[in-house]
Structures are given as C-alpha cells and as structure tokens.
Design a protein around this motif. Structure first.
Motif, PDB file in Angstrom:
ATOM      1  N   ALA A  87       0.842  -1.194   0.000  1.00 43.28           N
ATOM      2  CA  ALA A  87       0.000   0.000   0.000  1.00 43.28           C
ATOM      3  C   ALA A  87       0.876   1.242   0.000  1.00 43.28           C
ATOM      4  O   ALA A  87       1.824   1.335   0.775  1.00 43.28           O
ATOM      5  CB  ALA A  87      -0.907   0.008   1.219  1.00 43.28           C
ATOM      6  N   ILE A  88       0.553   2.176  -0.861  1.00 46.82           N
ATOM      7  CA  ILE A  88       1.214   3.484  -0.870  1.00 46.82           C
ATOM      8  C   ILE A  88       0.300   4.414  -0.084  1.00 46.82           C
ATOM      9  O   ILE A  88      -0.838   4.654  -0.476  1.00 46.82           O
ATOM     10  CB  ILE A  88       1.412   4.025  -2.300  1.00 46.82           C
ATOM     11  CG1 ILE A  88       2.121   3.004  -3.196  1.00 46.82           C
ATOM     12  CG2 ILE A  88       2.145   5.365  -2.269  1.00 46.82           C
ATOM     13  CD1 ILE A  88       3.506   2.610  -2.743  1.00 46.82           C
ATOM     14  N   VAL A  89       0.799   4.910   1.048  1.00 42.02           N
ATOM     15  CA  VAL A  89       0.006   5.778   1.918  1.00 42.02           C
ATOM     16  C   VAL A  89       0.468   7.219   1.734  1.00 42.02           C
ATOM     17  O   VAL A  89       1.625   7.544   1.992  1.00 42.02           O
ATOM     18  CB  VAL A  89       0.146   5.350   3.400  1.00 42.02           C
ATOM     19  CG1 VAL A  89      -0.628   6.292   4.302  1.00 42.02           C
ATOM     20  CG2 VAL A  89      -0.330   3.916   3.589  1.00 42.02           C
ATOM     21  N   SER A  90      -0.440   8.082   1.265  1.00 49.23           N
ATOM     22  CA  SER A  90      -0.136   9.503   1.053  1.00 49.23           C
ATOM     23  C   SER A  90      -0.692  10.309   2.202  1.00 49.23           C
ATOM     24  O   SER A  90      -1.818  10.083   2.642  1.00 49.23           O
ATOM     25  CB  SER A  90      -0.762   9.999  -0.246  1.00 49.23           C
ATOM     26  OG  SER A  90      -0.189   9.326  -1.326  1.00 49.23           O
ATOM     27  N   ARG A  91       0.131  11.242   2.662  1.00 49.91           N
ATOM     28  CA  ARG A  91      -0.305  12.152   3.708  1.00 49.91           C
ATOM     29  C   ARG A  91       0.230  13.531   3.384  1.00 49.91           C
ATOM     30  O   ARG A  91       1.410  13.795   3.567  1.00 49.91           O
ATOM     31  CB  ARG A  91       0.194  11.689   5.064  1.00 49.91           C
ATOM     32  CG  ARG A  91      -0.287  12.585   6.166  1.00 49.91           C
ATOM     33  CD  ARG A  91       0.062  12.086   7.519  1.00 49.91           C
ATOM     34  NE  ARG A  91      -0.557  12.970   8.482  1.00 49.91           N
ATOM     35  CZ  ARG A  91      -0.380  12.887   9.748  1.00 49.91           C
ATOM     36  NH1 ARG A  91       0.381  11.943  10.241  1.00 49.91           N
ATOM     37  NH2 ARG A  91      -0.966  13.731  10.551  1.00 49.91           N
ATOM     38  N   GLU A  92      -0.640  14.381   2.844  1.00 47.86           N
ATOM     39  CA  GLU A  92      -0.322  15.781   2.535  1.00 47.86           C
ATOM     40  C   GLU A  92       1.009  15.937   1.814  1.00 47.86           C
ATOM     41  O   GLU A  92       1.935  16.555   2.302  1.00 47.86           O
ATOM     42  CB  GLU A  92      -0.349  16.624   3.807  1.00 47.86           C
ATOM     43  CG  GLU A  92      -1.686  16.642   4.494  1.00 47.86           C
ATOM     44  CD  GLU A  92      -2.860  16.967   3.577  1.00 47.86           C
ATOM     45  OE1 GLU A  92      -2.732  17.854   2.713  1.00 47.86           O
ATOM     46  OE2 GLU A  92      -3.897  16.313   3.709  1.00 47.86           O
ATOM     47  N   GLY A  93       1.137  15.319   0.653  1.00 48.01           N
ATOM     48  CA  GLY A  93       2.312  15.517  -0.185  1.00 48.01           C
ATOM     49  C   GLY A  93       3.426  14.508   0.013  1.00 48.01           C
ATOM     50  O   GLY A  93       4.273  14.361  -0.848  1.00 48.01           O
ATOM     51  N   ALA A  94       3.448  13.801   1.128  1.00 48.35           N
ATOM     52  CA  ALA A  94       4.476  12.793   1.365  1.00 48.35           C
ATOM     53  C   ALA A  94       3.837  11.409   1.299  1.00 48.35           C
ATOM     54  O   ALA A  94       2.721  11.214   1.758  1.00 48.35           O
ATOM     55  CB  ALA A  94       5.115  12.998   2.734  1.00 48.35           C
ATOM     56  N   THR A 142      -3.532   4.785  -1.341  1.00 47.85           N
ATOM     57  CA  THR A 142      -4.400   5.251  -0.257  1.00 47.85           C
ATOM     58  C   THR A 142      -3.977   6.633   0.232  1.00 47.85           C
ATOM     59  O   THR A 142      -2.904   7.119  -0.113  1.00 47.85           O
ATOM     60  CB  THR A 142      -4.336   4.282   0.939  1.00 47.85           C
ATOM     61  OG1 THR A 142      -3.020   4.329   1.515  1.00 47.85           O
ATOM     62  CG2 THR A 142      -4.663   2.858   0.534  1.00 47.85           C
ATOM     63  N   ARG A 143      -4.830   7.215   1.067  1.00 43.89           N
ATOM     64  CA  ARG A 143      -4.479   8.454   1.762  1.00 43.89           C
ATOM     65  C   ARG A 143      -5.001   8.343   3.188  1.00 43.89           C
ATOM     66  O   ARG A 143      -6.022   7.701   3.439  1.00 43.89           O
ATOM     67  CB  ARG A 143      -5.057   9.675   1.060  1.00 43.89           C
ATOM     68  CG  ARG A 143      -6.544   9.745   1.040  1.00 43.89           C
ATOM     69  CD  ARG A 143      -7.043  10.969   0.270  1.00 43.89           C
ATOM     70  NE  ARG A 143      -8.458  11.090   0.431  1.00 43.89           N
ATOM     71  CZ  ARG A 143      -9.050  11.714   1.444  1.00 43.89           C
ATOM     72  NH1 ARG A 143      -8.342  12.285   2.384  1.00 43.89           N
ATOM     73  NH2 ARG A 143     -10.363  11.764   1.528  1.00 43.89           N
ATOM     74  N   THR A 144      -4.260   8.951   4.117  1.00 41.59           N
ATOM     75  CA  THR A 144      -4.660   8.870   5.528  1.00 41.59           C
ATOM     76  C   THR A 144      -5.952   9.641   5.749  1.00 41.59           C
ATOM     77  O   THR A 144      -6.206  10.661   5.101  1.00 41.59           O
ATOM     78  CB  THR A 144      -3.571   9.435   6.470  1.00 41.59           C
ATOM     79  OG1 THR A 144      -3.337  10.789   6.136  1.00 41.59           O
ATOM     80  CG2 THR A 144      -2.290   8.637   6.398  1.00 41.59           C
TER      81      THR A 144
END
Length: 191
Positions: free
Chosen positions: A51-58, A114-116
C-alpha cells in the motif's frame, strides 16, 4: 472445545465435542454420543498487500492485511501498517498488474493507493473583502464541518460559505455538513 455440526444419527444440527484436532477432527455428538471424523475447515490465508500511503504531499510504502477471499473497493476504509505505526486510510486507487480498477479480489491486487483519513490537513481559503488568505488546518479526519458555521484556523475566525468535496460537488446550502477527510477545500468569510 465444542462445535455445532450436523449429526447423521440425530439428523439435526447438534453440539459436538472435539476429541482430537489433527488433520481431521474427531468429534462426538453430545446428544447421541455418535463418533465421527470431520474435515477441518480451511482457514482463510491472510495476504499482506503493498500500500502506498499519502499524507499531505508525502508518501510511504506500507502494507494492508486482507484475507484471501476479501474484495476491495475504491473508497474502502482500511488500516495500513507502516512498521510499528498503523493508520486509518481510504483507498483511492487499486492496481492489478498494469491496470487501475475500481474493485478487485485480494489475490489479484498488486498495489493499493491510499491516503490517511485519521489526521488530515484541510486547506482553507478565508476571504476578508479585499484578499483571500490561505490557511492549513490540521484536524481529525472525522471532524465535521458545517456550511454557515463559525470556526477558527491559525487565529483567524471565519464562517464557512461553501465546501468543495474531493469527489467533486460543492456544498453551499446552510446546514449542509461533511467530515474533514472528504473535503478538498473550505471557503470562508473572515469575521
């Protein structure tokens, strides 16, 4: 240990005592005492999906555990494990080989994008009559925001005029509300 199974002697679903638990289970019906062997049910295998987890640009590479019979959909809320940390995430895209799909069975999934959604940064544009002030507000992903209610961000008080959602529509009517992780931008008027 006791299980419920169909007894051929009683011709009914009854409680059975498990006497031996190896390749097959040796069980005894607690009603009539009949002994027999039952095949063990295959336990579903857990798969760790990239899973690629994105959180505000990172972004960071993590894993999401799914059972082999699970089906995953875009917009599902899951838990991603990143080392010792765990995050609530929303699936934004599913990759199966070289294709992007909106749903897939767990064994077919190559990567979940995904995104947090636990703690998110909401972008706020506050208009004061002459200029628009961009502000970033970190909050819980489930925090509600309501059109025409007053909030404070970076020391600036504002009233929400409308909300732009990630999936497209604008919310303008007084009293309409949504949660932070669904918001792309909040537009407000400075008080």
């Amino acid at each position: 240990m006791f299980i419920t199974a169909n007894c051929p002697e009683c011709n009914d679903e009854t409680e059975h005592e498990v006497l031996a638990d190896s390749r097959d289970m040796l069980v005894r019906c607690t009603t009539c005492g009949h002994h027999r062997r039952l095949p063990k049910e295959k336990e579903p295998q857990a798969l760790m999906i990239k899973a690629i987890v994105s959180r505000e640009g990172a972004s960071k590479v993590c894993g999401i555990e799914l059972a082999e019979e699970d089906e995953c959909f875009v917009d599902d809320h899951l838990v991603a494990e990143c080392g010792d940390d765990a995050f609530g995430v929303e699936v934004t895209s599913i990759e199966c080989g070289d294709k992007r799909v909106t749903r897939a069975k767990a064994p077919d999934i190559t990567t979940l994008w995904t995104r947090t959604i636990e703690n998110v940064v909401v972008k706020v544009s506050i208009h004061d009559g002459r200029k628009t002030i961009p502000v970033y507000m970190e909050c819980d992903g489930e925090q509600p925001f309501v059109v025409n209610e007053m909030y404070v961000a970076s020391g600036k008080r504002f009233r929400i005029s409308h909300l732009k959602l990630r999936d497209g529509p604008l919310m303008r009517k007084e009293g309409w509300k949504t949660v932070a992780h669904r918001i792309k931008r909040i537009y407000g008027v400075r008080l």
